[in-house]
Design an enzyme around this catalytic site. Structure first.
Site, PDB file in Angstrom:
ATOM      1  N   GLU A  62      22.896  63.776  23.600  1.00 37.11           N
ATOM      2  CA  GLU A  62      21.928  62.691  23.361  1.00 37.11           C
ATOM      3  C   GLU A  62      21.108  62.405  24.621  1.00 37.11           C
ATOM      4  OE1 GLU A  62      23.157  59.844  19.958  1.00 37.11           O
ATOM      5  OE2 GLU A  62      24.776  59.729  21.416  1.00 37.11           O
ATOM      6  N   HIS A  63      20.631  63.467  25.213  1.00 40.36           N
ATOM      7  CA  HIS A  63      19.729  63.331  26.360  1.00 40.36           C
ATOM      8  C   HIS A  63      18.922  64.619  26.506  1.00 40.36           C
ATOM      9  CE1 HIS A  63      23.531  64.868  28.364  1.00 40.36           C
ATOM     10  NE2 HIS A  63      22.664  65.762  28.740  1.00 40.36           N
ATOM     11  N   ALA A  64      17.889  64.522  27.328  1.00 41.89           N
ATOM     12  CA  ALA A  64      17.136  65.708  27.732  1.00 41.89           C
ATOM     13  C   ALA A  64      17.229  65.810  29.247  1.00 41.89           C
ATOM     14  CB  ALA A  64      15.674  65.599  27.285  1.00 41.89           C
TER      15      ALA A  64
END
Lengths: 150, 150
Positions: A62-64
């Site tokens: 749930e991140h970039a």
């Protein structure tokens, strides 16, 4: 979910994300899968991490990343990986040590549906850097719009 | 067999071989273990391979490398690793993803007693090179005596 059974090295619908079937060798003593940096692994390997014993209900990632390149390989059990470039979202099941998902910078990535015996190996192109993370999806879209991932 | 339960980073009885407890992070979403090149991994990572589905009766390895450095981590199940510098032989059970065995050049290395679910991750300091292998134990001892590993 995308079919990965016939993959050698293939683009996905998500910008820059590629699926790789790693080379392997099988004999009576078992199986071996391998990859070399800047070859099967499309970057220099500066870090590795292994994720395991993830409850099946949990969601990870749930991140970039602004600059980090990663190669994901589920070396035992299986898990699902969602990748999203801000325009297209695609989901893959990593269910074999020969199947690797390359995730370039500025791709939103989520892992979920880990089996209880799943072990996810991630090779990464740089040391840990908290500032490289974008942990908020609207902020990710904003960074894409501003072209300031890199 | 040597007790590994309290290891952080420790020399073994075998020349140059060290046992490492890799850093890890645990939370409700599972466990994560990690290592950076030239830090927890004591060399630049040029290659990785993963060994799995090894029948419990099989023996792997049984060679030394002239120049290659390797870090062995059993990320699922467990296996035993024998290391031998020509003078001393010691055996370790790798049974947790946080436990890593560093094997420098000119150490004879054997892996056996794989559980059916064992997955052995090996990080290596160079691309595959058939000429780097010494596959015969007397030849290994001869190379040690001549000091011509490197």
């Amino acid at each position: 979910m995308s079919d990965t059974s016939e993959i050698r090295r293939a683009a996905t619908q998500v910008g820059g994300v590629t699926l790789h079937r790693l080379p392997s060798a099988a004999d009576a003593r078992g199986l071996l899968v391998y990859g070399e940096a800047l070859k099967e692994v499309p970057f220099a390997v500066e870090r590795f991490f292994v994720v395991y014993r993830v409850p099946g209900t949990e969601v990870r990632g749930e991140h970039a990343h602004r600059k980090l390149h990663q190669l994901l390989v589920c070396v035992h059990g299986h898990c699902n990986v969602i990748v999203d470039d801000g325009l297209v979202r695609e989901e893959f099941r990593l269910d074999d040590p020969t199947l690797a998902l390359y995730v370039p910078p500025m791709v939103w990535c989520v892992q979920h549906q880990y089996t209880s015996d799943a072990v996810l190996l991630v090779l990464a192109s740089a040391a840990y850097d908290a500032d490289d993370y974008i942990r908020n999806y609207p902020e990710f879209l904003q960074a894409l719009a501003e072209g300031n991932g890199a």
